[in-house]
Design a protein around this motif. Structure first.
Motif, PDB file in Angstrom:
ATOM      1  N   ASN A 128       1.108   4.377  -3.166  1.00 36.04           N
ATOM      2  CA  ASN A 128       0.717   5.908  -2.378  1.00 36.04           C
ATOM      3  C   ASN A 128       1.864   7.058  -3.359  1.00 36.04           C
ATOM      4  N   ASP A 129       2.788   6.120  -4.057  1.00 29.78           N
ATOM      5  CA  ASP A 129       3.633   7.083  -5.150  1.00 29.78           C
ATOM      6  C   ASP A 129       2.580   7.118  -6.420  1.00 29.78           C
ATOM      7  N   ASN A 167      -5.277   9.192  -6.588  1.00 28.71           N
ATOM      8  CA  ASN A 167      -5.051   9.145  -4.517  1.00 28.71           C
ATOM      9  C   ASN A 167      -5.089   7.438  -3.878  1.00 28.71           C
ATOM     10  N   ALA A 168      -4.191   6.857  -4.041  1.00 30.43           N
ATOM     11  CA  ALA A 168      -4.145   5.444  -4.112  1.00 30.43           C
ATOM     12  C   ALA A 168      -5.037   4.990  -2.492  1.00 30.43           C
ATOM     13  N   GLN A 169      -4.863   6.092  -1.254  1.00 31.79           N
ATOM     14  CA  GLN A 169      -4.360   6.190  -0.181  1.00 31.79           C
ATOM     15  C   GLN A 169      -6.368   6.299   0.180  1.00 31.79           C
ATOM     16  N   GLU A 170      -6.423   7.610  -0.626  1.00 33.34           N
ATOM     17  CA  GLU A 170      -7.921   8.127  -0.439  1.00 33.34           C
ATOM     18  C   GLU A 170      -9.036   7.134  -1.201  1.00 33.34           C
ATOM     19  N   GLY A 182      -2.955  13.251  -8.567  1.00 32.51           N
ATOM     20  CA  GLY A 182      -2.459  12.698  -7.884  1.00 32.51           C
ATOM     21  C   GLY A 182      -3.079  13.314  -7.053  1.00 32.51           C
ATOM     22  N   ARG A 242       1.460  -1.228   0.134  1.00 35.96           N
ATOM     23  CA  ARG A 242       0.055  -0.089  -0.470  1.00 35.96           C
ATOM     24  C   ARG A 242       0.563   1.089   0.152  1.00 35.96           C
ATOM     25  N   GLU A 243       1.957   1.116   0.747  1.00 33.80           N
ATOM     26  CA  GLU A 243       2.869   2.020   0.364  1.00 33.80           C
ATOM     27  C   GLU A 243       3.501   2.374  -1.548  1.00 33.80           C
ATOM     28  N   LEU A 300       1.778   3.835  -9.459  1.00 36.84           N
ATOM     29  CA  LEU A 300       0.511   3.479  -9.106  1.00 36.84           C
ATOM     30  C   LEU A 300      -0.179   3.640 -10.319  1.00 36.84           C
TER      31      LEU A 300
END
Length: 429
Positions: free
Chosen positions: A189-190, A213-216, A209, A185-186, A194
């Motif tokens: 976030n790049d 945004n992968a985290q969101e 981004g 997952r880290e 991604l």
């Protein structure tokens, strides 16, 4: 006056040389084709084509020629690609026209009814503006530039692993018990990582981004809240006539039959309440199929407001030498691809008449399903595809367009793909 005459004579000579070159190509073409795939002849043909491009440009577009010569050494693109890029810069109307071409294998493209109405300022209820032709996967203009390569080039490197075979304990067809790989997952976030490993961005659109945004996106809860005693999922087919290599015109071996199997799996194996719309919206006017499908989808949703998920199941179109296949649970299985429209084009920015308030939810739904696919069925899912228009993905937050194999896949391979797809949808929903 003398200088003008000299220039005219020079241009005549260039035109004559160009005509001679074309004649030589025509005379030699059949012999070169019959010679097969000999590398020397292929290289000779490539050089002849490039020389013809250069002669044509020097005679008719000298400004383009100079610019291309300046760029060519630092570019990995072909001369033709550089030419097209420069034409798009010098002639904005041509760039706009290319942006309107759809994501197809055919050279069919026409403005949809909705886009015409929007441009004429008429207040119409349905304003899709999608340009549609048979089969997705390759830009179908005169240049024939491919936008999707074989999926082997698209899967993250970490996914080159055998697929979990342990389905016997669950009793569910095609269900993977545990992840085969873990995607960091880290790393997701790049933004660059991604996009490079999980996405193909069509030339008609852009994304950054802030939106991807992968985290969101991974934090969004895609789980269903509607109980199974009410309709939860709608499956439909904007392109109901799409078939496979061995379908031979048999409707029982079309993309609609594939959707029926998906609906059956989701209902019988996973307990979802599914409506499968088998309406044909691409028979009379294939180019405007999204315009015809839209009102039908809206009617179903109005009659069944409990539906949370809308899935448009398609079959992709690729080059005739491609084969989108992998092995899942010992079966030859068509690879799938999730597709998102961003309602934004490179040339025009955000398209207000194609508003989609659920773009972020659409992106979250497809990314979460893609990520589950990479972890449980490595190699099964191709890169998620991003394009500029809307594709009727604005009716529900959890809307999805999925491409199941291509015209070179067999019907059985497409049917086999529904088993892991149903499992992935179950895991996310």
């Amino acid at each position: 006056m003398k200088r003008r005459k000299a220039n005219n004579h020079k241009n005549y000579r260039k035109a004559a040389l160009l005509g001679l070159g074309v004649l030589l190509v025509v005379v030699c073409w059949q012999n070169l084709k019959e010679a097969g795939d000999a590398p020397v002849l292929k290289e000779l043909m490539r050089q002849v084509q490039n020389n013809l491009y250069v002669a044509a440009l020097e005679a008719h577009l000298p400004a383009v020629t100079v610019t291309i010569e300046e760029q060519e050494e630092d570019s990995q693109g072909t001369l033709l690609e550089l030419f097209l890029e420069k034409v798009a810069t010098l002639l904005p109307i041509q760039s706009y026209a290319w942006d309107q071409s759809d994501y197809d294998t055919q050279v069919e493209s026409a403005l949809s009814y909705e886009m015409l109405m929007a441009r004429e300022g008429m207040d119409e209820q349905y304003k899709d503006g999608e340009l549609v032709a048979d089969g997705e996967g390759t830009v179908g203009g005169a240049d024939g530039i491919a936008v999707n390569d074989d999926a082997a080039q698209e899967a993250p490197a970490a996914a080159d692993t055998a697929v979990n075979q342990g389905t016997a304990e669950t009793g569910v067809i095609g269900a993977a018990l545990e992840p085969v790989v873990q995607i960091s997952r880290e790393k997701l976030n790049d933004f660059d990582y991604l996009v490079q490993n999980f996405y193909t961005v069509d030339r008609t659109t852009t994304i950054d981004g802030s939106q991807l945004n992968a985290q969101e996106l991974l934090a969004r809860d895609m789980r269903l809240t509607t109980p199974a005693d009410q309709p939860q999922i709608l499956i439909h087919h904007t392109h109901s006539q799409e078939q496979y290599a061995d379908s031979n015109g048999d409707p029982s071996m079309s993309i609609v039959a594939v959707g029926s199997y998906l609906a059956k799996l989701l209902t019988e194996q996973y307990g979802f309440n599914v409506i499968h719309d088998t309406g044909a919206y691409d028979v009379i006017d294939h180019d405007n199929a999204y315009s015809y499908a839209g009102p039908a989808v809206e009617k179903i949703l109005a009659e069944n407001p409990s539906i949370e998920v809308v899935i448009d199941v398609h079959r992709d179109g690729i080059g005739s030498d491609g084969h989108l296949v992998t092995e899942v649970n010992g079966k030859q299985t068509a690879q799938i691809m999730f597709f998102n429209g961003l309602s934004r084009t490179t040339s025009n920015g955000d398209l207000a008449y194609l508003e989609n308030p659920y773009i972020q939810d659409n992106l979250a739904f497809s990314l979460q399903t893609k990520l589950a696919g990479e972890e449980y069925y490595p190699g099964f899912t191709r890169s998620n595809y991003l394009k500029g228009y809307r594709y009727n993905l604005h009716y529900r937050p959890k809307s999805m367009l999925v491409e199941v194999g291509a015209q070179t896949n067999t019907f059985e391979e497409a049917m086999n793909a529904m088993e892991p797809l149903a499992d992935l949808l179950h895991k996310v929903l």
